[in-house]
Design an enzyme around this catalytic site. Structure first.
Site, PDB file in Angstrom:
ATOM      1  N   HIS A  67       0.678  -1.318  -0.010  1.00 21.31           N
ATOM      2  CA  HIS A  67       0.252   0.127   0.617  1.00 21.31           C
ATOM      3  C   HIS A  67       1.029   1.043   0.438  1.00 21.31           C
ATOM      4  O   HIS A  67       2.402   0.849   0.117  1.00 21.31           O
ATOM      5  CB  HIS A  67      -1.161   0.131   0.935  1.00 21.31           C
ATOM      6  CG  HIS A  67      -1.762  -1.400   1.296  1.00 21.31           C
ATOM      7  ND1 HIS A  67      -2.769  -1.819  -0.228  1.00 21.31           N
ATOM      8  CD2 HIS A  67      -1.284  -2.629   1.979  1.00 21.31           C
ATOM      9  CE1 HIS A  67      -3.274  -3.100   1.073  1.00 21.31           C
ATOM     10  NE2 HIS A  67      -2.013  -3.552   1.969  1.00 21.31           N
ATOM     11  N   GLU A 105      -1.848   0.196   7.777  1.00 17.96           N
ATOM     12  CA  GLU A 105      -1.126  -0.846   6.782  1.00 17.96           C
ATOM     13  C   GLU A 105      -0.469  -0.462   6.549  1.00 17.96           C
ATOM     14  O   GLU A 105       1.487  -0.428   6.144  1.00 17.96           O
ATOM     15  CB  GLU A 105      -1.986  -1.857   6.801  1.00 17.96           C
ATOM     16  CG  GLU A 105      -1.180  -2.741   6.189  1.00 17.96           C
ATOM     17  CD  GLU A 105      -2.150  -3.854   5.167  1.00 17.96           C
ATOM     18  OE1 GLU A 105      -3.454  -3.584   5.028  1.00 17.96           O
ATOM     19  OE2 GLU A 105      -0.872  -4.465   4.496  1.00 17.96           O
ATOM     20  N   HIS A 160       3.023  -6.519   4.480  1.00 20.24           N
ATOM     21  CA  HIS A 160       1.571  -6.947   4.661  1.00 20.24           C
ATOM     22  C   HIS A 160       1.390  -6.926   6.575  1.00 20.24           C
ATOM     23  O   HIS A 160       1.457  -7.847   6.952  1.00 20.24           O
ATOM     24  CB  HIS A 160       0.612  -6.804   3.842  1.00 20.24           C
ATOM     25  CG  HIS A 160       1.133  -6.844   2.539  1.00 20.24           C
ATOM     26  ND1 HIS A 160       0.050  -6.549   1.611  1.00 20.24           N
ATOM     27  CD2 HIS A 160       1.602  -6.869   1.747  1.00 20.24           C
ATOM     28  CE1 HIS A 160       0.317  -5.861   0.322  1.00 20.24           C
ATOM     29  NE2 HIS A 160       1.577  -6.272   0.343  1.00 20.24           N
ATOM     30  N   GLU A 235       1.945 -12.004   5.389  1.00 20.58           N
ATOM     31  CA  GLU A 235       0.781 -11.288   5.958  1.00 20.58           C
ATOM     32  C   GLU A 235       1.881 -11.507   7.839  1.00 20.58           C
ATOM     33  O   GLU A 235       1.263 -12.218   8.329  1.00 20.58           O
ATOM     34  CB  GLU A 235      -0.454 -11.538   5.917  1.00 20.58           C
ATOM     35  CG  GLU A 235      -1.028 -11.113   4.827  1.00 20.58           C
ATOM     36  CD  GLU A 235      -1.514  -9.798   4.241  1.00 20.58           C
ATOM     37  OE1 GLU A 235      -1.413  -9.067   5.136  1.00 20.58           O
ATOM     38  OE2 GLU A 235      -1.884  -9.942   3.429  1.00 20.58           O
TER      39      GLU A 235
HETATM   40 ZN    ZN Z   1      -1.597  -5.083   2.709  1.00 24.40          ZN
END
Ligand code: ZN
Length: 271
Positions: A67, A105, A160, A235
């Protein structure tokens, strides 16, 4: 045919505007001496230095912090369709998730990427980041996925934080289920995932809501589908879970996970 005068001019080189102080002298080599020892009785002397092997260039690793801080304010750019590497399209990028307290995030992934970069750089790895700050837009997921191949990376690691149900926690490492770059790269991606999984278990439990033993395979992630080099997404934890979000919001927690990410990458590289 050159006469003596022309030959001397060639030997004296540049002569524009200069005045010669005297006649040019040309050294004449003596004739071969008949007293020289026959070469067959004199072993050749090795005077050349031993061959040296040029230092191997450092391995290159792409860190892809998910992102970007400017995505939310630029929906048209972020929602523009790009190839997903699976025959379809998907949005260029997304805003990502956030903790309930509002820690986003994109800030988490950026900070962890910088910490991991510093650790890998100190270990002799050349790190390429997929974005240069946390205030821009994108880059699109297809461009992120292509980056590893473009820079000749040994590995691509997307970073992430997940946004799952609040009662669930833990990390997981994702590889592409499409094996887009062939069996050899797919096997290396799985090896990279296992090294990262093994490293991260020291600081965070494996996911209790997705994957198996901290590993998952998906076909919908363009950044993995479009990578020509071994590639994973990590993640790191569930930002909607109170326990995970506490450490993800803490500099010490992010440093700890960065140390494990660096350790996993170095294990994969054999360093
Ligand atoms: Zn993400």
């Amino acid at each position: 045919m050159l006469g003596i005068t022309a030959l001397l001019l060639l030997l004296t080189g540049c002569s524009d505007g200069g005045t010669s102080a005297g006649p040019t002298r040309v050294a004449v080599a003596p004739p071969p001496s008949s007293s020289a020892a026959p070469s067959s009785t004199v072993p050749p002397t090795t005077t050349a230095p031993p061959p040296t092997t040029p230092a191997a260039p450092p391995p290159v690793v792409v860190l892809d912090p998910g992102h970007n801080g400017g995505n939310a304010a630029h929906p048209a750019e972020v929602n523009a369709p790009v190839p997903d590497g699976a025959g379809g399209t998907k949005p260029c990028n997304t805003t990502g998730t956030a903790t309930y307290a509002g820690y986003p995030e994109h800030a988490f992934t950026w900070d962890v990427a910088l910490r991991t970069r510093d650790l890998l750089t100190a270990a002799g790895v050349q790190v390429v980041l997929s974005r240069q700050d946390d205030a821009g837009v994108g880059p699109c997921v297809d461009a992120r996925g292509a980056l590893g191949g473009q820079v000749g990376a040994a590995a691509f690691v997307g970073i992430h934080g997940d946004g799952a149900a609040a009662g669930r926690r833990g990390f997981h490492v994702i590889t592409s289920s499409l094996d887009p770059a062939g069996a050899e790269v797919a096997a290396a991606s799985n090896g990279l995932a296992v090294h990262l999984r093994d490293a991260l278990t020291a600081v965070e439990p494996v996911s209790d809501y997705i994957g198996t033993d901290g590993l998952d395979r998906r076909g919908d992630l363009a950044g993995l589908n479009l990578s020509a080099v071994p590639a994973v997404y990590v993640e790191c934890g569930n930002m909607r879970n109170a326990t995970d979000s506490a450490w993800m919001s803490s500099p010490d927690g992010r440093q700890a996970v960065a140390e494990r990410l660096a350790a996993g990458v170095l294990a994969f590289l054999g360093r």
